[in-house]
Scaffold this motif. Sequence first.
Motif, PDB file in Angstrom:
ATOM      1  N   UNK A 117       0.826  -1.212   0.000  1.00  0.00           N
ATOM      2  CA  UNK A 117       0.000   0.000   0.000  1.00  0.00           C
ATOM      3  C   UNK A 117       0.858   1.260   0.000  1.00  0.00           C
ATOM      4  N   UNK A 118       1.898   1.280   0.807  1.00  0.00           N
ATOM      5  CA  UNK A 118       2.755   2.467   0.879  1.00  0.00           C
ATOM      6  C   UNK A 118       3.555   2.654  -0.410  1.00  0.00           C
ATOM      7  N   UNK A 119       4.143   1.597  -0.922  1.00  0.00           N
ATOM      8  CA  UNK A 119       4.994   1.723  -2.113  1.00  0.00           C
ATOM      9  C   UNK A 119       4.182   2.084  -3.350  1.00  0.00           C
ATOM     10  N   UNK A 120       3.068   1.406  -3.571  1.00  0.00           N
ATOM     11  CA  UNK A 120       2.271   1.707  -4.758  1.00  0.00           C
ATOM     12  C   UNK A 120       1.597   3.063  -4.626  1.00  0.00           C
ATOM     13  N   UNK A 121       1.110   3.387  -3.429  1.00  0.00           N
ATOM     14  CA  UNK A 121       0.515   4.709  -3.215  1.00  0.00           C
ATOM     15  C   UNK A 121       1.516   5.827  -3.426  1.00  0.00           C
ATOM     16  N   UNK A 122       2.724   5.648  -2.921  1.00  0.00           N
ATOM     17  CA  UNK A 122       3.758   6.670  -3.108  1.00  0.00           C
ATOM     18  C   UNK A 122       4.151   6.790  -4.579  1.00  0.00           C
ATOM     19  N   UNK A 123       4.260   5.657  -5.257  1.00  0.00           N
ATOM     20  CA  UNK A 123       4.593   5.681  -6.684  1.00  0.00           C
ATOM     21  C   UNK A 123       3.527   6.440  -7.482  1.00  0.00           C
ATOM     22  N   UNK A 124       2.271   6.149  -7.218  1.00  0.00           N
ATOM     23  CA  UNK A 124       1.196   6.827  -7.944  1.00  0.00           C
ATOM     24  C   UNK A 124       1.153   8.323  -7.631  1.00  0.00           C
ATOM     25  N   UNK A 125       1.340   8.659  -6.376  1.00  0.00           N
ATOM     26  CA  UNK A 125       1.336  10.083  -5.995  1.00  0.00           C
ATOM     27  C   UNK A 125       2.525  10.825  -6.602  1.00  0.00           C
ATOM     28  N   UNK A 126       3.677  10.176  -6.645  1.00  0.00           N
ATOM     29  CA  UNK A 126       4.860  10.823  -7.221  1.00  0.00           C
ATOM     30  C   UNK A 126       4.681  11.049  -8.717  1.00  0.00           C
ATOM     31  N   UNK A 127       4.001  10.136  -9.389  1.00  0.00           N
ATOM     32  CA  UNK A 127       3.739  10.335 -10.819  1.00  0.00           C
ATOM     33  C   UNK A 127       2.882  11.567 -11.048  1.00  0.00           C
ATOM     34  N   UNK A 128       1.913  11.798 -10.183  1.00  0.00           N
ATOM     35  CA  UNK A 128       1.064  12.983 -10.308  1.00  0.00           C
ATOM     36  C   UNK A 128       1.855  14.240  -9.949  1.00  0.00           C
ATOM     37  N   UNK A 129       2.678  14.160  -8.898  1.00  0.00           N
ATOM     38  CA  UNK A 129       3.451  15.319  -8.463  1.00  0.00           C
ATOM     39  C   UNK A 129       4.498  15.728  -9.491  1.00  0.00           C
ATOM     40  N   UNK A 130       5.029  14.771 -10.238  1.00  0.00           N
ATOM     41  CA  UNK A 130       6.106  15.063 -11.174  1.00  0.00           C
ATOM     42  C   UNK A 130       5.618  15.378 -12.587  1.00  0.00           C
ATOM     43  N   UNK A 131       4.339  15.573 -12.739  1.00  0.00           N
ATOM     44  CA  UNK A 131       3.836  15.972 -14.051  1.00  0.00           C
ATOM     45  C   UNK A 131       4.380  17.339 -14.421  1.00  0.00           C
ATOM     46  N   UNK A 132       4.514  17.531 -15.698  1.00  0.00           N
ATOM     47  CA  UNK A 132       5.015  18.800 -16.189  1.00  0.00           C
ATOM     48  C   UNK A 132       3.969  19.889 -15.963  1.00  0.00           C
ATOM     49  N   UNK A 133       4.419  21.029 -15.478  1.00  0.00           N
ATOM     50  CA  UNK A 133       3.526  22.148 -15.238  1.00  0.00           C
ATOM     51  C   UNK A 133       3.442  22.972 -16.519  1.00  0.00           C
ATOM     52  N   UNK A 134       2.243  23.164 -17.055  1.00  0.00           N
ATOM     53  CA  UNK A 134       2.130  23.942 -18.289  1.00  0.00           C
ATOM     54  C   UNK A 134       2.396  25.433 -18.000  1.00  0.00           C
ATOM     55  N   UNK A 135       3.257  26.021 -18.835  1.00  0.00           N
ATOM     56  CA  UNK A 135       3.585  27.423 -18.649  1.00  0.00           C
ATOM     57  C   UNK A 135       2.676  28.337 -19.458  1.00  0.00           C
ATOM     58  N   UNK A 136       2.177  27.850 -20.563  1.00  0.00           N
ATOM     59  CA  UNK A 136       1.267  28.639 -21.391  1.00  0.00           C
ATOM     60  C   UNK A 136      -0.162  28.215 -21.103  1.00  0.00           C
ATOM     61  N   UNK A 137      -0.822  28.999 -20.301  1.00  0.00           N
ATOM     62  CA  UNK A 137      -2.226  28.690 -20.031  1.00  0.00           C
ATOM     63  C   UNK A 137      -3.150  29.634 -20.794  1.00  0.00           C
ATOM     64  N   UNK A 138      -2.566  30.650 -21.395  1.00  0.00           N
ATOM     65  CA  UNK A 138      -3.373  31.602 -22.169  1.00  0.00           C
ATOM     66  C   UNK A 138      -3.700  30.988 -23.528  1.00  0.00           C
ATOM     67  N   UNK A 139      -4.888  31.296 -24.045  1.00  0.00           N
ATOM     68  CA  UNK A 139      -5.242  30.754 -25.366  1.00  0.00           C
ATOM     69  C   UNK A 139      -4.360  31.354 -26.458  1.00  0.00           C
ATOM     70  N   UNK A 140      -4.057  30.539 -27.461  1.00  0.00           N
ATOM     71  CA  UNK A 140      -3.231  30.999 -28.565  1.00  0.00           C
ATOM     72  C   UNK A 140      -4.072  31.826 -29.528  1.00  0.00           C
ATOM     73  N   UNK A 141      -3.478  32.863 -30.055  1.00  0.00           N
ATOM     74  CA  UNK A 141      -4.187  33.669 -31.045  1.00  0.00           C
ATOM     75  C   UNK A 141      -3.445  33.572 -32.377  1.00  0.00           C
ATOM     76  N   UNK A 142      -4.182  33.368 -33.416  1.00  0.00           N
ATOM     77  CA  UNK A 142      -3.600  33.286 -34.768  1.00  0.00           C
ATOM     78  C   UNK A 142      -3.647  34.673 -35.403  1.00  0.00           C
ATOM     79  N   UNK A 143      -2.502  35.294 -35.525  1.00  0.00           N
ATOM     80  CA  UNK A 143      -2.448  36.624 -36.119  1.00  0.00           C
ATOM     81  C   UNK A 143      -1.801  36.544 -37.480  1.00  0.00           C
TER      82      UNK A 143
END
Length: 131
Positions: free
Chosen positions: A105-131
């Motif tokens: 329980x501890x090892x699999x729970x920690x593994x799953x939580x670490x996968x969520x924690x280590x996801x890439x944080x998106x830097x562009x959250x603003x919508x793209x505009x085509x100019x």
Amino acid sequence: YYSSLGLWLALLGTLGRTGPSLHQVFSDEILGFSTPPGRLSMMAFILNALTCALGLLYFIRRGKQCLDFTVTVHFFHLLGCWIYNSHFPSTLTWWLVHIVCTALMAAIGEYLCMRIELREIPLNSAPKSNV
């Protein structure tokens, strides 16, 4: 913990034609390889450890806290078994099953939580505009 354990005991109990009982949850003498109810109970505890690892992902969401919550749940289960049986659990099989379940329980729970924690944080959250 007990909800999912009861569900697993009920599902596996249909295989062995036994219903879930408090004796299967709290008794230290029922767990064993020699009887079918003992094998089904051990299987239910192991499947419950996997299910609770998913619960850690959903409720805790922190890899550092998974071990703390896992040990706390199993400590309270130890106290419940002690009170239910009126003696400290003394069978080797009970201890082995619960040590394996705690580790899983501890090892699999920690593994799953670490996968969520280590996801890439998106830097562009603003919508793209085509100019």
